[in-house]
Write a protein that holds these residues in place. Structure first.
Motif, PDB file in Angstrom:
ATOM      1  N   VAL A 165       0.846  -1.187   0.000  1.00  0.00           N
ATOM      2  CA  VAL A 165       0.000   0.000   0.000  1.00  0.00           C
ATOM      3  C   VAL A 165       0.889   1.247   0.000  1.00  0.00           C
ATOM      4  O   VAL A 165       1.817   1.348   0.805  1.00  0.00           O
ATOM      5  N   VAL A 187      -5.517  10.308  -6.896  1.00  0.00           N
ATOM      6  CA  VAL A 187      -5.748   9.444  -5.740  1.00  0.00           C
ATOM      7  C   VAL A 187      -4.594   9.623  -4.767  1.00  0.00           C
ATOM      8  O   VAL A 187      -3.483   9.997  -5.157  1.00  0.00           O
ATOM      9  N   SER A 188      -4.861   9.359  -3.519  1.00  0.00           N
ATOM     10  CA  SER A 188      -3.843   9.511  -2.474  1.00  0.00           C
ATOM     11  C   SER A 188      -3.513   8.206  -1.782  1.00  0.00           C
ATOM     12  O   SER A 188      -2.723   8.183  -0.844  1.00  0.00           O
ATOM     13  N   LEU A 189      -4.127   7.111  -2.260  1.00  0.00           N
ATOM     14  CA  LEU A 189      -3.893   5.796  -1.656  1.00  0.00           C
ATOM     15  C   LEU A 189      -4.141   4.735  -2.720  1.00  0.00           C
ATOM     16  O   LEU A 189      -5.190   4.732  -3.365  1.00  0.00           O
ATOM     17  N   THR A 190      -3.177   3.852  -2.902  1.00  0.00           N
ATOM     18  CA  THR A 190      -3.308   2.735  -3.827  1.00  0.00           C
ATOM     19  C   THR A 190      -2.323   1.657  -3.394  1.00  0.00           C
ATOM     20  O   THR A 190      -1.748   1.751  -2.307  1.00  0.00           O
ATOM     21  N   LYS A 195     -11.993   9.940   1.114  1.00  0.00           N
ATOM     22  CA  LYS A 195     -12.909  10.375   0.065  1.00  0.00           C
ATOM     23  C   LYS A 195     -13.634  11.661   0.484  1.00  0.00           C
ATOM     24  O   LYS A 195     -13.788  12.600  -0.326  1.00  0.00           O
ATOM     25  N   ASN A 222      -3.016   3.086 -12.055  1.00  0.00           N
ATOM     26  CA  ASN A 222      -2.973   3.599 -10.682  1.00  0.00           C
ATOM     27  C   ASN A 222      -1.708   4.412 -10.443  1.00  0.00           C
ATOM     28  O   ASN A 222      -1.711   5.361  -9.660  1.00  0.00           O
ATOM     29  N   PHE A 259      -2.045   8.287  -9.160  1.00  0.00           N
ATOM     30  CA  PHE A 259      -1.377   8.717  -7.924  1.00  0.00           C
ATOM     31  C   PHE A 259      -0.433   9.880  -8.194  1.00  0.00           C
ATOM     32  O   PHE A 259      -0.436  10.890  -7.470  1.00  0.00           O
ATOM     33  N   TYR A 282       0.675   5.473   0.134  1.00  0.00           N
ATOM     34  CA  TYR A 282      -0.286   6.519   0.483  1.00  0.00           C
ATOM     35  C   TYR A 282       0.421   7.828   0.799  1.00  0.00           C
ATOM     36  O   TYR A 282       1.629   7.863   1.071  1.00  0.00           O
ATOM     37  N   PHE A 340     -13.688   4.875  -3.997  1.00  0.00           N
ATOM     38  CA  PHE A 340     -12.650   5.047  -5.017  1.00  0.00           C
ATOM     39  C   PHE A 340     -12.973   6.181  -5.980  1.00  0.00           C
ATOM     40  O   PHE A 340     -14.130   6.575  -6.151  1.00  0.00           O
ATOM     41  N   CYS A 376     -10.476   4.927   4.123  1.00  0.00           N
ATOM     42  CA  CYS A 376     -10.833   5.230   2.735  1.00  0.00           C
ATOM     43  C   CYS A 376     -12.078   6.122   2.667  1.00  0.00           C
ATOM     44  O   CYS A 376     -12.162   7.031   1.824  1.00  0.00           O
ATOM     45  N   ALA A 436      -9.036   6.997  -2.508  1.00  0.00           N
ATOM     46  CA  ALA A 436      -8.206   5.844  -2.850  1.00  0.00           C
ATOM     47  C   ALA A 436      -8.576   5.355  -4.238  1.00  0.00           C
ATOM     48  O   ALA A 436      -9.547   5.818  -4.848  1.00  0.00           O
TER      49      ALA A 436
END
Length: 438
Positions: free
Chosen positions: A161, A272-275, A191, A263, A267, A163, A251, A187, A197
């Protein structure tokens, strides 16, 4: 790209800079098998098909090592690259038509789809295992069948993960949750803050499979039992799907079409800030001045523990296939042996910057694993990975089910509402049985 002798000086300088050609204190094991000698055939040349690298240093080190081999033997090696998704079908075509590349860096248990098309590498593998502390069981399983090495274990590509630390804290979390319940709450909170995420539900060979298998296994589900009977239709699978549906709602839109590159792009673009990804995501951010601030904010950790109560992760795994249609089997074995010896393997691991995890236990002492805290979740990928065929034996069926994205599709159709969770499970059961009944 084809290496000839004239490439040697430049490549040697590059590899020396990456690893200093140091064996990192590795000593041969007392249980070492006799060293095999492979004499390349007169006029031999080789062609290797490999996956497109996500870390430039991986490719640089591999090419430099190859140039060293060419200088030492006179055997030219042509190296072609294909996207991750295209390696599997191209390798299958080469196996079935009996022509094409001599060697392929394959995925997972692909070798088990056509074992009769491959050269037996047991002698070489036993020598390397005896010399370098033994093979990790997970990567060995992907490359062996009936106690024979049908391929050469090459690497596990760790998945963890990734982030944004500041965004996690802005969402009200001082540390990353250790369990799946806390992960879902994180998550949801991210959001709500506009920093969501995103995990792939598309046909991503690496990230899509890693995510789908974690979802299933963390809730106690499995595709087959120890005997190879399909048992995907279970209460545990239903719980995994319902959890996946709740995560999917947090998501960024569109993850059902994501491949392995998407992804990363999302990112790095701040979408997104988490994957979850290999360490390549971190290094892609570090090398670009425009994302230097983002790179400094990246943290990595292993996937949260689910109701099953233990860490269960897939991790991408690659082996070297040698097809029996090669005209130069001795040259090919000499090449594999050269690339797996200490100087070359350590240079490749170092150049890969923790992207490629060693298949042999002796190379765990490579300093790259402790050179940056970001590397920590990736350091034990080869040791901790669970094979995709769990809990049954690896073989044609397990390879076919993964190549057909049965598990990935089950989650994707359920989370997007194309099927109810129960319908998605029944369809996955039907598709899996097509392979396990062969």
């Amino acid at each position: 790209m084809t290496f000839k002798r004239r490439d040697f000086l430049t490549a040697s300088a590059a590899i020396a800079g990456m690893a200093g050609l140091s064996p990192f204190g590795i000593r041969p094991s007392f249980a070492q098998a006799a060293e095999p000698a492979y004499k390349p055939e007169e006029g031999a040349s080789l062609r290797l098909l490999r996956w497109t690298p996500f870390v430039k240093g991986d490719e640089d080190a591999w090419l430099a090592n190859t140039a060293k081999f060419t200088e030492a033997t006179g055997v030219a090696v042509r190296i072609d690259k294909e996207s991750w998704e295209d390696i599997r079908p191209k390798a299958a075509v080469a196996a079935n038509v009996g022509s094409g590349p001599d060697l392929v860096m394959c995925w997972f248990d692909d070798a088990h789809q056509y074992p009769d098309k491959l050269v037996d590498l047991t002698e070489l593998a036993n020598y390397l295992g005896g010399k370098y502390g033994g093979w990790y069981d997970g990567v060995k399983g992907y490359a062996t069948r009936d106690d024979k090495f049908i391929a050469m274990p090459l690497t596990a590509i760790g998945n963890a993960v990734c982030y944004r630390d500041s965004h996690m804290k802005a969402a009200g979390f001082s540390e990353f949750p250790k369990d799946t319940d806390g992960f879902l709450e994180l998550c949801k909170a991210m959001k709500a803050k506009g920093t969501p995420a995103g995990f792939p539900h598309g046909k991503a060979v690496g990230d899509g499979n890693n995510y789908a298998h974690w979802l299933l296994w963390s809730h106690g589900g499995k595709m087959v039992d120890e005997s190879g009977k399909v048992v995907i239709n279970s209460p545990e699978t239903l719980k995994a799907i319902n959890y996946a549906k709740a995560l999917y709602e947090t998501f960024i839109p569109g993850t059902e079409s994501w491949l392995d590159i998407n992804n990363n792009r999302a990112f790095l673009a701040g979408q997104v800030s988490l994957t979850a990804n290999g360490v390549s995501l971190y290094y892609a951010a570090k090398k670009d001045p425009a994302t230097a601030e983002l790179a400094a904010d990246i943290r990595t950790t292993n996937f949260p523990v689910g109701p099953v109560g233990q860490s269960v992760e897939l991790h991408q795994t690659s082996s070297l296939l040698l097809f029996n249609h090669t005209k130069y089997p001795e040259a090919a074995k000499a090449y594999i042996k050269f690339m797996m010896e200490a100087d070359q393997m350590n240079a490749w691991i170092t150049g890969s910057s923790a992207y490629c995890c060693q298949p042999l236990k002796a190379f765990a002492s490579n300093p790259v694993w402790t050179s940056d805290p970001i590397h920590a979740p990736y350091a034990r990928a080869s040791e901790t990975l669970r094979p995709n065929g769990y809990a049954g034996p690896l073989g044609y069926a397990s390879a076919g089910v993964m190549a057909d994205y049965v598990l990935v599709d089950m989650f994707a159709t359920a989370v997007t509402g194309q099927k109810t969770p129960e319908e998605a499970i029944v369809e996955a059961e039907r598709r899996a049985n097509r392979y396990y009944r062969v």
